[in-house]
Design a protein around this motif. Structure first.
Motif, mmCIF file in Angstrom:
data_model
loop_
_atom_site.group_PDB
_atom_site.id
_atom_site.type_symbol
_atom_site.label_atom_id
_atom_site.label_comp_id
_atom_site.label_asym_id
_atom_site.label_seq_id
_atom_site.Cartn_x
_atom_site.Cartn_y
_atom_site.Cartn_z
ATOM 1 N N LEU A 275 0.833 -1.194 0.000
ATOM 2 C CA LEU A 275 0.000 0.000 0.000
ATOM 3 C C LEU A 275 0.869 1.246 0.000
ATOM 4 O O LEU A 275 1.738 1.407 0.870
ATOM 5 C CB LEU A 275 -0.918 0.017 1.231
ATOM 6 C CG LEU A 275 -1.873 -1.167 1.393
ATOM 7 C CD1 LEU A 275 -2.704 -0.977 2.659
ATOM 8 C CD2 LEU A 275 -2.776 -1.320 0.188
ATOM 9 N N SER B 247 -3.154 4.929 -0.993
ATOM 10 C CA SER B 247 -4.013 3.841 -0.539
ATOM 11 C C SER B 247 -4.176 3.863 0.972
ATOM 12 O O SER B 247 -5.279 3.676 1.493
ATOM 13 C CB SER B 247 -3.434 2.486 -0.985
ATOM 14 O OG SER B 247 -3.391 2.392 -2.391
ATOM 15 N N GLU B 248 -3.077 4.086 1.676
ATOM 16 C CA GLU B 248 -3.153 4.133 3.138
ATOM 17 C C GLU B 248 -4.047 5.273 3.609
ATOM 18 O O GLU B 248 -4.816 5.122 4.555
ATOM 19 C CB GLU B 248 -1.744 4.284 3.720
ATOM 20 C CG GLU B 248 -0.884 3.032 3.571
ATOM 21 C CD GLU B 248 0.498 3.236 4.143
ATOM 22 O OE1 GLU B 248 0.831 4.399 4.488
ATOM 23 O OE2 GLU B 248 1.254 2.248 4.245
ATOM 24 N N LEU C 118 -7.700 4.400 3.203
ATOM 25 C CA LEU C 118 -8.195 3.330 4.067
ATOM 26 C C LEU C 118 -7.941 3.587 5.551
ATOM 27 O O LEU C 118 -8.264 2.735 6.383
ATOM 28 C CB LEU C 118 -7.533 1.998 3.670
ATOM 29 C CG LEU C 118 -7.736 1.559 2.213
ATOM 30 C CD1 LEU C 118 -6.962 0.273 1.935
ATOM 31 C CD2 LEU C 118 -9.208 1.358 1.906
ATOM 32 N N THR D 105 -12.846 6.093 -5.474
ATOM 33 C CA THR D 105 -11.484 6.499 -5.136
ATOM 34 C C THR D 105 -10.470 5.555 -5.765
ATOM 35 O O THR D 105 -9.447 5.981 -6.306
ATOM 36 C CB THR D 105 -11.289 6.530 -3.606
ATOM 37 O OG1 THR D 105 -12.175 7.492 -3.036
ATOM 38 C CG2 THR D 105 -9.858 6.885 -3.246
ATOM 39 N N GLY D 106 -10.765 4.246 -5.680
ATOM 40 C CA GLY D 106 -9.866 3.268 -6.280
ATOM 41 C C GLY D 106 -9.753 3.426 -7.784
ATOM 42 O O GLY D 106 -8.671 3.244 -8.367
ATOM 43 N N THR E 184 -7.973 7.062 -8.616
ATOM 44 C CA THR E 184 -6.551 7.114 -8.260
ATOM 45 C C THR E 184 -5.776 5.900 -8.774
ATOM 46 O O THR E 184 -4.565 5.812 -8.568
ATOM 47 C CB THR E 184 -6.383 7.177 -6.726
ATOM 48 O OG1 THR E 184 -6.935 5.994 -6.129
ATOM 49 C CG2 THR E 184 -7.085 8.404 -6.158
ATOM 50 N N ARG F 166 -5.833 2.861 -7.699
ATOM 51 C CA ARG F 166 -5.286 2.084 -6.580
ATOM 52 C C ARG F 166 -6.124 0.818 -6.431
ATOM 53 O O ARG F 166 -7.250 0.847 -5.932
ATOM 54 C CB ARG F 166 -5.304 2.892 -5.278
ATOM 55 C CG ARG F 166 -4.383 4.107 -5.272
ATOM 56 C CD ARG F 166 -2.973 3.751 -5.684
ATOM 57 N NE ARG F 166 -1.998 4.811 -5.462
ATOM 58 C CZ ARG F 166 -1.682 5.748 -6.354
ATOM 59 N NH1 ARG F 166 -2.308 5.791 -7.525
ATOM 60 N NH2 ARG F 166 -0.751 6.640 -6.086
ATOM 61 N N PRO G 32 -5.916 -1.933 -4.491
ATOM 62 C CA PRO G 32 -6.361 -2.395 -3.167
ATOM 63 C C PRO G 32 -7.634 -1.692 -2.696
ATOM 64 O O PRO G 32 -8.526 -2.316 -2.127
ATOM 65 C CB PRO G 32 -5.170 -2.077 -2.258
ATOM 66 C CG PRO G 32 -3.997 -2.100 -3.164
ATOM 67 C CD PRO G 32 -4.497 -1.523 -4.455
ATOM 68 N N VAL G 33 -7.723 -0.380 -2.913
ATOM 69 C CA VAL G 33 -8.908 0.369 -2.491
ATOM 70 C C VAL G 33 -10.118 -0.069 -3.293
ATOM 71 O O VAL G 33 -11.204 -0.277 -2.749
ATOM 72 C CB VAL G 33 -8.674 1.888 -2.656
ATOM 73 C CG1 VAL G 33 -9.899 2.664 -2.187
ATOM 74 C CG2 VAL G 33 -7.436 2.327 -1.882
#
Length: 256
Positions: free
Chosen positions: A41, A45-46, A49, A211-212, A215, A217, A219-220
């Motif tokens: 991450l 991502s951090e 989340l 958001t995922g 961006t 990302r 994992p999100v």
């Protein structure tokens, strides 16, 4: 004089109905957790989340689904009953056509119009979700009440039941399975529609998904998508158990 009484045998729930779907959900959550442990991450991502944002999004998603379904029920079931009474039956085709039109309209378009009218926020998201949840409950309420055996209803009137008594003690109990099927459909539909609430400023798991995507990302995006799917499966499972438990145990004639 003939009467009507519920049979004593309760509906049975098999062990498969109780365990299979929860086991699948647990397996999916475990696989997602194991994947997250190995995923790298970055700061973006951090940040997406952190600070309990996942639990907040999940709770808001559940809240949107529950509140919108509640208002859909208190709107659609009384309206469905009214449309099967006396002169109001003539309005049934018009009411169902309007409901079908609302269901056929793209959800994102409805939300966009509501945002223009009401501004961004939970209210616009809830109204859009209620519009989509009304149709299955309304149509199943009308269908369930229409499917009742006229001879059974006439027998209930023949033993002295009032119109309200026939509705409450015979018609609605017999229509419960069909109505509950509509409620189950509305719940699962609302879980999916709630992901679009983020575009109206309503929040929910859709915020993680968007958001995922924006961006890039993974994992999100995966977390938001998995939680939405798991929530839909759990809601459908709980609704199916409720449908079994509330299913009327039947009516049988008895002498008195």
């Amino acid at each position: 004089m003939a009467g009507l009484s519920p049979s004593p045998a309760p509906p049975r729930i098999t062990w498969q109905e109780l365990t299979v779907l929860p086991a699948v959900v647990l397996a999916v959550l475990l696989a997602t957790w194991l994947w997250f442990r190995r995923a790298t991450l970055d700061r973006v991502s951090e940040h997406a989340l952190s600070d309990g944002q996942v639990s907040k999004a999940l709770w808001r998603h559940v809240e949107l689904t529950a509140v919108s379904t509640f208002f859909a029920l208190v709107t659609a079931i009384p309206l469905g009953i009214l449309l099967t009474r006396g002169a109001f039956r003539k309005a049934t085709p018009v009411a169902m056509a309007l409901a079908d039109t609302g269901q056929a309209t793209p959800a994102i378009g409805v939300l966009a119009l509501l945002v223009i009218w009401l501004g961004t926020g939970v209210r616009a998201a809830l109204i859009g979700m209620i519009v989509y949840a009304v149709l299955p409950v309304l149509s199943n309420t009308v269908a369930g009440l229409r499917a009742n055996d006229p001879a059974l209803l006439e027998a209930a009137r023949g033993i002295g039941m009032s119109p309200l008594g026939v509705l409450g003690r015979v018609e609605l109990p017999l229509a419960v399975p069909v109505i509950l099927a509509g409620v189950r459909t509305a719940l699962v539909l609302n879980v999916g529609t709630a992901t679009l609430a983020t575009f109206a400023g309503g929040g929910g798991l859709g915020a993680l998904i968007t958001t995922g995507i924006t961006t890039q990302r993974m994992p999100v995006l995966i977390l938001g998508s998995v939680l939405t799917v798991v929530l839909a499966l759990l809601v459908d499972w709980l609704a199916s158990l409720t449908e079994l438990l509330l299913r009327p145990r039947g009516l049988e004639a008895r002498g008195s």
